[in-house]
Design a protein around this motif. Sequence first.
Motif, PDB file in Angstrom:
ATOM      1  N   LEU A   1      -4.586  -5.365   2.393  1.00  0.00           N
ATOM      2  CA  LEU A   1      -4.506  -3.938   2.089  1.00  0.00           C
ATOM      3  C   LEU A   1      -3.780  -3.676   0.784  1.00  0.00           C
ATOM      4  CD1 LEU A   1      -3.658  -2.558   5.650  1.00  0.00           C
ATOM      5  CD2 LEU A   1      -5.894  -2.769   4.556  1.00  0.00           C
TER       6      LEU A   1
ATOM      7  N   ARG B   1      -4.244   2.448   1.314  1.00  0.00           N
ATOM      8  CA  ARG B   1      -4.943   1.683   2.345  1.00  0.00           C
ATOM      9  C   ARG B   1      -4.055   1.338   3.545  1.00  0.00           C
ATOM     10  NH1 ARG B   1      -9.910  -1.947   0.416  1.00  0.00           N
ATOM     11  NH2 ARG B   1     -11.043  -0.255  -0.578  1.00  0.00           N
ATOM     12  N   LYS B   2      -2.809   0.953   3.302  1.00  0.00           N
ATOM     13  CA  LYS B   2      -1.920   0.660   4.420  1.00  0.00           C
ATOM     14  C   LYS B   2      -1.534   1.948   5.145  1.00  0.00           C
ATOM     15  CE  LYS B   2       2.027  -2.282   5.582  1.00  0.00           C
ATOM     16  NZ  LYS B   2       3.151  -3.097   5.068  1.00  0.00           N
TER      17      LYS B   2
ATOM     18  N   TRP C   1       0.275  -7.580   5.443  1.00  0.00           N
ATOM     19  CA  TRP C   1      -1.070  -7.020   5.279  1.00  0.00           C
ATOM     20  C   TRP C   1      -1.573  -7.160   3.846  1.00  0.00           C
ATOM     21  CZ3 TRP C   1      -3.997  -5.585   9.367  1.00  0.00           C
ATOM     22  CH2 TRP C   1      -3.335  -5.389  10.582  1.00  0.00           C
TER      23      TRP C   1
ATOM     24  N   MET D   1      -4.269   2.605   7.464  1.00  0.00           N
ATOM     25  CA  MET D   1      -4.201   1.685   8.596  1.00  0.00           C
ATOM     26  C   MET D   1      -3.169   2.172   9.614  1.00  0.00           C
ATOM     27  SD  MET D   1      -5.127  -1.052  10.208  1.00  0.00           S
ATOM     28  CE  MET D   1      -6.015  -2.133   9.091  1.00  0.00           C
TER      29      MET D   1
END
Length: 393
Positions: free
Chosen positions: A170, A40-41, A167, A44
């Motif tokens: 995430l 997920r990061k 984050w 991003m």
Amino acid sequence: MEDVPALVIGGGPAGLMAAEALTDAGHNVTLMDAKPSVGRKFLMAGKSGLNLTKDENSSTFITRYTDGADWLAPMIRAFGPQDVRAWADELGADTFAGSSGRVFPKAMKASPLLRAWLARLNQRGLSVRTNWRWVRLSGGVFAFETPDGRCEVRPRVAVLSLGGASWPRLGSDGAWQDILVQSGVRTMPFKPSNVGFAVEWSDHMARHFGAAVKPVVLLAGGQRIQGEFVISSRGVEGGGIYAVSHHLREGAGLALDLVPDRTRDDVEARLARPRGKLSISNHLRRVLSLSAVKIALVRECAPEALASPQEMARALKALPLPITGPHPIAEAISTAGGVARASLDDDLMLRALPGVFCAGEMLDWDAPTGGYLLTACLATGRWVGAAAARYLE
């Protein structure tokens, strides 16, 4: 209780690279991630183009790390910038280096690369389980909260790649620290890195929120960094600020050279020209081509300097910017801190937990943006994956 040969916890770049090295060596790998999907990061980061690495030789590349350069050196020499490019190209990313040397996939996003990577890992037998959150470690048994309740896994070898504390939505929430500390592992407090800083602006700066300050040289910690940044309602952020955030975080002051292409004598001479009926602002625009936001910064941070050409020149070449502290760690691009170097051997295996390795941003190192963060995550992941494979053998 489930027994597995190799367990990887954390599905970011470091964890996936560790899994790749283990599967390359012929081992069956099970990967757990607390989120509904992996990477997920990574995805991003792809929203801004996915800066994979920097087109530099490994020796120069290593010097860019603000903390842990000597520690990371052998890992980056083993899997450095050119290796990252070759790996990404092999997955169909077709990388290119921009004018600054930063390397991107031609698609300028992360999703195609991640899909190709996961497809290859799936072909090699990687088993991925999502929504599995690691909550406990005891006697070599890893306990997870899962959609089906509490589950326990006993691996022969484990790789932890759980990220730092930036984050958290995430997946990088730093919750793993408590588990490791209870197991006798020394960790260092998390600190924000590559982060914006707060400034208490007066009302007249509101019209400049969102404006970019460029060109500019940022002066902090004895360094001069060419770059740019953005004024926001909360302070300052952007690449130039991130480049000096390490020094600012440690207490250094920040000053700005708003006319980096001119000497102070030249600036003073230009300011001394007759301005007639022009206002100070129009005079600054005419003789120095100063933007409105730069003029506003001088009025905000050194209004007394407008009294004379000498004082204005001094302010324009070293304008003090009164930052009051970093933005919250959850908003940082990355973090310093994490598992202490002394807690790990040269293979990045935890001394207190034989057979358990750590990789990626959960280790106590720090780096600027520009491809250095992602390269170190990939390099440490590959390093521990190979070491974990040797441990199994």
